[in-house]
Motif scaffolding. Structure first.
Motif, PDB file in Angstrom:
ATOM      1  N   PRO A 154     -45.193  16.351 -37.897  1.00 14.65           N
ATOM      2  CA  PRO A 154     -43.805  17.460 -38.653  1.00 14.65           C
ATOM      3  C   PRO A 154     -42.849  16.630 -39.009  1.00 14.65           C
ATOM      4  O   PRO A 154     -41.814  15.472 -38.310  1.00 14.65           O
ATOM      5  CB  PRO A 154     -43.382  17.893 -36.918  1.00 14.65           C
ATOM      6  N   ILE A 155     -42.146  17.650 -40.017  1.00 11.11           N
ATOM      7  CA  ILE A 155     -40.792  16.849 -40.961  1.00 11.11           C
ATOM      8  C   ILE A 155     -39.571  17.624 -40.753  1.00 11.11           C
ATOM      9  O   ILE A 155     -40.071  18.621 -40.441  1.00 11.11           O
ATOM     10  CB  ILE A 155     -41.213  17.727 -42.525  1.00 11.11           C
ATOM     11  N   THR A 195     -40.502   5.742 -29.397  1.00  6.25           N
ATOM     12  CA  THR A 195     -40.081   4.810 -30.454  1.00  6.25           C
ATOM     13  C   THR A 195     -38.458   4.659 -30.876  1.00  6.25           C
ATOM     14  O   THR A 195     -37.776   6.165 -30.699  1.00  6.25           O
ATOM     15  CB  THR A 195     -40.744   5.724 -31.688  1.00  6.25           C
ATOM     16  N   ILE A 196     -38.012   3.573 -31.345  1.00  6.73           N
ATOM     17  CA  ILE A 196     -36.438   3.928 -31.846  1.00  6.73           C
ATOM     18  C   ILE A 196     -36.364   3.553 -33.420  1.00  6.73           C
ATOM     19  O   ILE A 196     -36.958   3.436 -34.025  1.00  6.73           O
ATOM     20  CB  ILE A 196     -36.248   1.997 -30.926  1.00  6.73           C
ATOM     21  N   LEU A 197     -35.999   4.415 -33.507  1.00  2.99           N
ATOM     22  CA  LEU A 197     -35.361   4.698 -35.280  1.00  2.99           C
ATOM     23  C   LEU A 197     -34.295   4.126 -35.402  1.00  2.99           C
ATOM     24  O   LEU A 197     -33.261   4.284 -34.930  1.00  2.99           O
ATOM     25  CB  LEU A 197     -35.346   5.901 -35.528  1.00  2.99           C
ATOM     26  N   ILE A 198     -34.032   3.707 -36.903  1.00  5.06           N
ATOM     27  CA  ILE A 198     -32.757   3.566 -37.216  1.00  5.06           C
ATOM     28  C   ILE A 198     -32.638   4.401 -38.470  1.00  5.06           C
ATOM     29  O   ILE A 198     -33.929   4.274 -39.283  1.00  5.06           O
ATOM     30  CB  ILE A 198     -32.049   2.081 -37.800  1.00  5.06           C
ATOM     31  N   GLU A 199     -31.924   4.476 -39.508  1.00  7.37           N
ATOM     32  CA  GLU A 199     -31.562   5.787 -39.698  1.00  7.37           C
ATOM     33  C   GLU A 199     -30.298   4.880 -41.091  1.00  7.37           C
ATOM     34  O   GLU A 199     -29.164   5.254 -40.832  1.00  7.37           O
ATOM     35  CB  GLU A 199     -31.334   7.087 -39.585  1.00  7.37           C
ATOM     36  N   LYS A 226     -39.272   2.539 -36.130  1.00 12.36           N
ATOM     37  CA  LYS A 226     -38.918   2.436 -37.095  1.00 12.36           C
ATOM     38  C   LYS A 226     -38.297   2.469 -38.538  1.00 12.36           C
ATOM     39  O   LYS A 226     -37.233   2.818 -37.512  1.00 12.36           O
ATOM     40  CB  LYS A 226     -40.005   3.300 -37.366  1.00 12.36           C
ATOM     41  N   ILE A 227     -38.139   3.475 -39.115  1.00 11.29           N
ATOM     42  CA  ILE A 227     -37.272   3.738 -39.867  1.00 11.29           C
ATOM     43  C   ILE A 227     -37.472   5.592 -39.902  1.00 11.29           C
ATOM     44  O   ILE A 227     -38.448   5.391 -40.027  1.00 11.29           O
ATOM     45  CB  ILE A 227     -37.296   3.262 -42.013  1.00 11.29           C
ATOM     46  N   ILE A 237     -38.923  11.717 -40.990  1.00  9.20           N
ATOM     47  CA  ILE A 237     -38.872  11.732 -41.852  1.00  9.20           C
ATOM     48  C   ILE A 237     -38.278  13.675 -41.944  1.00  9.20           C
ATOM     49  O   ILE A 237     -38.330  14.002 -41.213  1.00  9.20           O
ATOM     50  CB  ILE A 237     -40.070  11.881 -43.202  1.00  9.20           C
ATOM     51  N   GLN A 238     -36.970  13.409 -42.793  1.00 11.05           N
ATOM     52  CA  GLN A 238     -35.798  14.478 -42.426  1.00 11.05           C
ATOM     53  C   GLN A 238     -36.105  14.983 -44.042  1.00 11.05           C
ATOM     54  O   GLN A 238     -35.722  14.200 -44.984  1.00 11.05           O
ATOM     55  CB  GLN A 238     -34.090  14.671 -42.160  1.00 11.05           C
TER      56      GLN A 238
END
Ligand SMILES: O=C(O)[C@H](O)C(=O)CO
Ligand SMILES: [Mg+2]
Length: 253
Positions: free
Chosen positions: A231-232, A134-138, A169-170, A198-199
């Motif tokens: 997991p967070i 999965t590609i993430l953007i933050e 996803k975000i 999520i962080q």
């Protein structure tokens, strides 16, 4: 509730393989990192296998941090470097079984930057899809990273709509989003289907998540109640030996 140790910040004094072992020992279920590229992928793969943990995420190369870079993929005049960073991240993630790649935008603004980011993200999604990555953007906060391209969930959603690929996803970092937007409960509830990771960290000091203006016993319960069970990511700056900052984690073990 499961937690992933962010080894970009935790156990920084250890090499990456030993940091993976330390995270296991401390009770984390998984790990994630920032830029693992100096450690051979084979070493990381072996440490993951030994501990039974998964690498949840890694970042694309940021460019020259000393020169002010913080990502390369929304920089219209550095498209080749952006693509190379994506290729490197996909190869490393595939070799280590890493689940997500955070494609770092960099410092830029305006329509041309957005266009470059969207093009690079489509490229990343296509390269990552065959491996189930999965590609993430933050979105990041503007105190820590002034000038960063992506600073809000609204803009992240707009970019994701433009990319229009199933595997983007975000990355919702509660620390950054509390500083930039607040209203975490409503935002998490609305955005959850679009969130890939999520962080957490305390706000405003970005230390362990057991003090400060965010009550994580409430936020984490809300996340669980919303049905999120991945997991967070514990992405905080310990400020002292990591093992001395883990009281918050013990409550969930
Ligand atoms: O700083 C952050 O919040 C990130 O998650 C990141 O990956 C950039 O180092
Ligand atoms: Mg983060």
């Amino acid at each position: 509730m499961k937690f992933s140790a962010n080894l970009g910040f935790l156990w920084r004094e250890l090499d990456l393989s030993d940091a993976i072992r330390a995270a296991k020992q401390a009770g984390f279920s998984d790990v994630e990192c920032h830029w693992p590229y100096d450690t051979p992928a084979k070493e990381v793969r072996e440490a993951l296998k030994e501990t039974g943990m998964t690498m949840m995420g890694l970042n694309t190369h940021p460019g020259d941090l000393d020169d002010g870079d913080f990502g390369l993929c929304a920089l219209p005049d550095r498209m080749d470097e952006g693509r190379a960073a994506i290729d490197q991240a996909v190869a490393y993630a595939n070799a280590t079984g890493t689940k997500c790649i955070h494609v770092m935008a960099g410092k830029s603004k305006g329509a041309e930057a957005a266009k470059a980011f969207v093009q690079n993200l489509r490229y990343a999604c296509e390269r990552a899809a065959p491996f189930g990555i999965t590609i993430l953007i933050e979105p990041l906060n503007t105190y820590d990273v002034p000038g960063y391209f992506l600073t809000s969930t609204a803009e992240a959603q707009r970019i994701i709509d433009m990319v229009d690929e199933p595997n983007i996803k975000i990355m919702f970092d509660c620390y950054h989003m509390q500083l930039m937007q607040g209203d975490l409960s409503n935002t998490l509830r609305d955005l959850l289907p679009k969130i890939g990771h999520i962080q957490i960290a305390s706000v405003p000091d970005r230390a362990q998540p057991d003090h400060g203006e965010l009550d994580y016993s409430y936020v984490l319960q809300l996340i669980a109640d919303l049905g999120y069970s991945a997991p967070i990511g514990a992405e905080y700056k310990p400020g002292k030996p990591t093992d001395q900052t883990l009281g918050w984690l013990k409550k969930y073990l």
